[in-house]
Write a protein that holds these residues in place. Sequence first.
Motif, PDB file in Angstrom:
ATOM      1  N   SER A  65       0.810  -1.217   0.000  1.00 32.48           N
ATOM      2  CA  SER A  65       0.000   0.000   0.000  1.00 32.48           C
ATOM      3  C   SER A  65       0.845   1.269   0.000  1.00 32.48           C
ATOM      4  CB  SER A  65      -0.934   0.012   1.214  1.00 32.48           C
ATOM      5  OG  SER A  65      -0.190  -0.065   2.426  1.00 32.48           O
ATOM      6  N   GLU A 101     -11.632   3.947   1.298  1.00 30.34           N
ATOM      7  CA  GLU A 101     -11.342   3.599   2.691  1.00 30.34           C
ATOM      8  C   GLU A 101      -9.878   3.931   2.981  1.00 30.34           C
ATOM      9  OE1 GLU A 101     -11.699   3.033   6.267  1.00 30.34           O
ATOM     10  OE2 GLU A 101     -13.497   2.369   5.197  1.00 30.34           O
ATOM     11  N   VAL A 102      -9.666   4.998   3.756  1.00 28.73           N
ATOM     12  CA  VAL A 102      -8.311   5.486   4.025  1.00 28.73           C
ATOM     13  C   VAL A 102      -7.491   4.468   4.813  1.00 28.73           C
ATOM     14  CG1 VAL A 102      -6.958   7.358   5.057  1.00 28.73           C
ATOM     15  CG2 VAL A 102      -9.161   7.858   3.996  1.00 28.73           C
ATOM     16  N   SER A 103      -8.150   3.645   5.609  1.00 27.23           N
ATOM     17  CA  SER A 103      -7.424   2.678   6.446  1.00 27.23           C
ATOM     18  C   SER A 103      -6.676   1.643   5.612  1.00 27.23           C
ATOM     19  CB  SER A 103      -8.401   1.973   7.387  1.00 27.23           C
ATOM     20  OG  SER A 103      -9.367   1.234   6.656  1.00 27.23           O
ATOM     21  N   TYR A 104      -7.053   1.493   4.326  1.00 26.45           N
ATOM     22  CA  TYR A 104      -6.351   0.538   3.457  1.00 26.45           C
ATOM     23  C   TYR A 104      -4.901   0.965   3.199  1.00 26.45           C
ATOM     24  CZ  TYR A 104     -10.740  -1.837   2.256  1.00 26.45           C
ATOM     25  OH  TYR A 104     -11.902  -2.558   2.294  1.00 26.45           O
ATOM     26  N   GLN A 153      -2.830   1.992   5.492  1.00 19.30           N
ATOM     27  CA  GLN A 153      -2.026   1.751   6.690  1.00 19.30           C
ATOM     28  C   GLN A 153      -1.539   0.308   6.721  1.00 19.30           C
ATOM     29  OE1 GLN A 153      -4.747   2.858   9.796  1.00 19.30           O
ATOM     30  NE2 GLN A 153      -4.491   5.057   9.460  1.00 19.30           N
ATOM     31  N   PRO A 154      -0.405   0.046   7.397  1.00 21.72           N
ATOM     32  CA  PRO A 154       0.446   1.027   8.092  1.00 21.72           C
ATOM     33  C   PRO A 154       1.410   1.722   7.128  1.00 21.72           C
ATOM     34  CG  PRO A 154       1.304  -1.169   8.393  1.00 21.72           C
ATOM     35  CD  PRO A 154       0.049  -1.333   7.596  1.00 21.72           C
ATOM     36  N   MET A 210      -7.070   2.858  -1.976  1.00 23.93           N
ATOM     37  CA  MET A 210      -8.122   3.116  -0.990  1.00 23.93           C
ATOM     38  C   MET A 210      -9.448   2.474  -1.381  1.00 23.93           C
ATOM     39  SD  MET A 210      -7.561   7.025   0.403  1.00 23.93           S
ATOM     40  CE  MET A 210      -7.375   7.824  -1.197  1.00 23.93           C
TER      41      MET A 210
END
Length: 367
Positions: A42, A171-174, A176-177, A240
């Motif tokens: 990512s 989805e912004v969490s995709y 991370q990290p 995302m």
Amino acid sequence: MNSQINENKQVSPYFVFFLIHGSQTGITVLRFQGNVSKGAGSEAWISILALGLSFQLLFMMMLYILKKSTAGDILSFHKDLLGKKLGGALNLLLACYFSLAGASVVYGYIDLLQVWVFDGIASWEYALLLSCLIFYLVSGGFRVITGVAFWGVVIPALLLIPFLYIANYLEVSYLQPLFDHSLKDHFISAKTAVPLFLGFETALVYFPFIKNGKKASKWGYFALLFTTLLYTAVTLVTFMYFAQGKIHHLTWPTLTMIKIIQFPFLERFEFIFIFTWLLVIMPVICLYLWSAIRAIKTTLPKIKPTYILLFLLAVYFLVNSKLTDIYYTQFIQKMVHISSTAFLFVYIPLLFIVSVIRQFIKKQKEG
């Protein structure tokens, strides 16, 4: 940079933006995300951003090489450096590279049409129609190709507006990290992303056709920056939208993503996208072919450019008609990837070093 081209065959400096950006936007942008993410995952958008910024340095090297050549192009630089025969041999080798790169774009677009639109139409039919269109544009000369590059940037830019529809599904969490991958991973992603930025190297051939090359150089830097930011944005949006576990299994992530875009009067927006993409790839193909023809014509002046164009289009037709197996698709892509990486990151820096040394020796002699 001493241009020997008549002014009526040249174009204004600001067209360099459309020529460079138009030559870099091809088929690869529709399917690169899965391969790029195999390295840095990512975080591959960072690799693409860094790679794109490195092309600013390469473009600076290219401009220096052109400045030290007799006619303002790499073809004359080869002859200045190695003489007529060896320089001509390098020009023919360069023509082979341009021809192969152009063939890969045609091959990729026909593959796209067969997968997404008309799977029942034979490859040779697509190849014949595209060859006729390419012949008409390339035979019109550099100014015609520049016009195609202009509209190939302006009209498809309108396709970016419907992408706002996708913003609701991101989805912004995709992402991370962050900063969880090594430099080796980023290097793998950057190496895979090199085909994204191909096309701007044709400036080594057509730059004498630009009026006032000093003013045109800033438009080249701006075009490379714009391309870099665009590809970085596309990568971020894709990462995302799809989870990393899914994106590795998608052949055409960009088209898969825009399938959700629907209008009351249009259900399959990706069809409009694919057909409009013909305007995007035409400048790429035409610039590669035109550059190859000019390289051959400079080396073998007795051969008419029309005959060279017909021969190359015949090769394109045969390649797309006979080599339809997936093995050949991967082989052509691999050949273009290897040759382009060597040309951009080995050969251009080498020519830059040689030109700097030549200039230093020249100054010592004059002193």
